[in-house]
Write a protein that holds these residues in place. Structure first.
Motif, short mmCIF file in Angstrom:
data_model
loop_
_atom_site.label_atom_id
_atom_site.label_comp_id
_atom_site.label_asym_id
_atom_site.label_seq_id
_atom_site.Cartn_x
_atom_site.Cartn_y
_atom_site.Cartn_z
N CYS A 1 0.84 -1.19 0.00
CA CYS A 1 0.00 0.00 0.00
C CYS A 1 0.87 1.24 0.00
O CYS A 1 1.61 1.47 0.97
CB CYS A 1 -0.92 0.00 1.22
N PRO A 2 0.83 2.05 -1.05
CA PRO A 2 1.55 3.33 -1.03
C PRO A 2 0.75 4.31 -0.19
O PRO A 2 -0.48 4.33 -0.25
CB PRO A 2 1.57 3.74 -2.50
N MET A 3 1.44 5.13 0.59
CA MET A 3 0.74 6.01 1.52
C MET A 3 1.36 7.40 1.56
O MET A 3 2.58 7.53 1.63
CB MET A 3 0.79 5.42 2.94
N ASP A 4 0.49 8.40 1.54
CA ASP A 4 0.95 9.76 1.84
C ASP A 4 0.02 10.42 2.85
O ASP A 4 0.12 11.62 3.10
CB ASP A 4 1.08 10.61 0.58
N GLY A 5 -0.84 9.62 3.47
CA GLY A 5 -1.77 10.12 4.47
C GLY A 5 -1.14 10.12 5.85
O GLY A 5 -1.44 9.26 6.68
N PHE A 6 -0.27 11.10 6.09
CA PHE A 6 0.38 11.21 7.40
C PHE A 6 0.92 12.62 7.56
O PHE A 6 1.03 13.38 6.59
CB PHE A 6 1.49 10.16 7.56
N ASP A 7 1.25 12.94 8.78
CA ASP A 7 1.84 14.24 9.09
C ASP A 7 3.34 14.16 8.81
O ASP A 7 4.09 13.55 9.56
CB ASP A 7 1.58 14.55 10.57
N PHE A 8 3.75 14.74 7.71
CA PHE A 8 5.14 14.63 7.26
C PHE A 8 6.11 15.19 8.29
O PHE A 8 7.17 14.61 8.55
CB PHE A 8 5.32 15.33 5.92
N GLU A 9 5.76 16.31 8.88
CA GLU A 9 6.65 16.93 9.86
C GLU A 9 6.79 16.06 11.10
O GLU A 9 7.91 15.86 11.61
CB GLU A 9 6.13 18.32 10.24
N ALA A 10 5.68 15.50 11.57
CA ALA A 10 5.72 14.66 12.77
C ALA A 10 6.54 13.40 12.52
O ALA A 10 7.34 12.98 13.36
CB ALA A 10 4.30 14.31 13.21
N VAL A 11 6.33 12.78 11.37
CA VAL A 11 7.09 11.57 11.05
C VAL A 11 8.57 11.91 10.90
O VAL A 11 9.44 11.14 11.34
CB VAL A 11 6.53 10.88 9.78
N GLY A 12 8.87 13.05 10.31
CA GLY A 12 10.26 13.47 10.18
C GLY A 12 10.94 13.55 11.53
O GLY A 12 12.10 13.12 11.69
N LYS A 13 10.24 14.08 12.52
CA LYS A 13 10.80 14.16 13.87
C LYS A 13 11.00 12.77 14.46
O LYS A 13 12.00 12.49 15.13
CB LYS A 13 9.90 15.00 14.76
N LEU A 14 10.04 11.89 14.23
CA LEU A 14 10.11 10.53 14.79
C LEU A 14 11.29 9.73 14.24
O LEU A 14 11.88 8.91 14.94
CB LEU A 14 8.79 9.78 14.54
N ILE A 15 11.61 9.97 12.98
CA ILE A 15 12.72 9.21 12.38
C ILE A 15 14.02 10.02 12.36
O ILE A 15 15.02 9.59 11.78
CB ILE A 15 12.37 8.73 10.95
N ASN A 16 13.99 11.18 13.00
CA ASN A 16 15.18 12.03 13.08
C ASN A 16 15.70 12.39 11.68
O ASN A 16 16.90 12.29 11.38
CB ASN A 16 16.29 11.34 13.90
N LEU A 17 14.79 12.82 10.84
CA LEU A 17 15.11 13.15 9.45
C LEU A 17 16.13 14.27 9.39
O LEU A 17 15.92 15.33 9.97
CB LEU A 17 13.84 13.57 8.71
N PRO A 18 17.26 14.07 8.69
CA PRO A 18 18.24 15.15 8.56
C PRO A 18 17.66 16.37 7.86
O PRO A 18 16.72 16.27 7.07
CB PRO A 18 19.36 14.51 7.73
#
Length: 201
Positions: A147-164
């Motif tokens: 399942c491809p997904m873009d239904g999420f809070d990009f900023e929140a997920v970025g923080k959770l994965i420590n996105l550079p």
């Protein structure tokens, strides 16, 4: 499974068996195929974040409007891209090419991307989109749903994965053993509407 069949049969699976686990060999195979996806100038700018910690998966699910496939799928891949991959030792992308090819391609990378933030972001989305399709078709061939997904809070997920800071998230792909038949196709537009010969009228 033939590629044509995988394309025809691939559907977006929403319900996965939460008790099913993929083997390390299966996951390694999928990701090894994903990194064969093409990228412009061979910059290989995709980055595949695989959240395996159940607690992290639960937090990501909360940032994805509590969609069950985030935690129930056997594998969740957060497709990201390094916006500055073009500028990080670009010679390594062509190290196995003949010297004349290296001499032409390596300088061309910087000429194409330097100072062009939108081009860098556009390239990130293209690269991740191609890699996502590779993952989904490979998963289908291996007997898994996706399942491809873009239904999420990009900023929140970025923080959770420590996105550079110089990276961007493009999408998720959830992969696993489906437990419900996917919905029928909602309706395909006729080919005559989406294929334009030569130019728009």
């Amino acid at each position: 499974m033939e590629v044509v069949n995988a394309i025809e049969q691939r559907r977006s699976v929403k319900a996965f068996d939460p008790n099913h686990s993929m083997s390390k060999a299966e996951i390694d195979k999928l990701l090894s195929l994903a990194i064969l996806s093409p990228t412009a100038f061979n910059i290989q700018n995709w980055r595949f974040v695989v959240p395996s910690d159940p607690a992290l998966r639960k937090e990501i699910r909360q940032a994805a409007w509590d969609q069950a496939q985030v935690t129930d799928a056997s594998l969740l891949v957060v497709l990201c891209a390094d916006l500055k991959a073009w500028d990080k030792e670009p010679g390594r992308y062509w190290v196995n090419a003949p010297q004349p090819v290296q001499d032409f391609m390596v300088p061309a990378i910087g000429q194409y991307y330097a100072g062009k933030d939108q081009v860098q972001r556009d390239e990130a989305m293209r690269s991740c989109g191609i890699a996502a399709m590779t993952l989904m078709l490979a998963a289908k061939e291996m007997g898994y749903g996706s399942c491809p997904m873009d239904g999420f809070d990009f900023e929140a997920v970025g923080k959770l994965i420590n996105l550079p800071q110089d990276h961007v998230i493009a999408m998720f792909v959830a992969i696993g053993k489906g437990v419900q038949e996917p919905w029928p196709r909602g309706g395909q537009l006729p080919i005559g509407e989406v294929v334009i010969q030569n130019q728009f009228g």
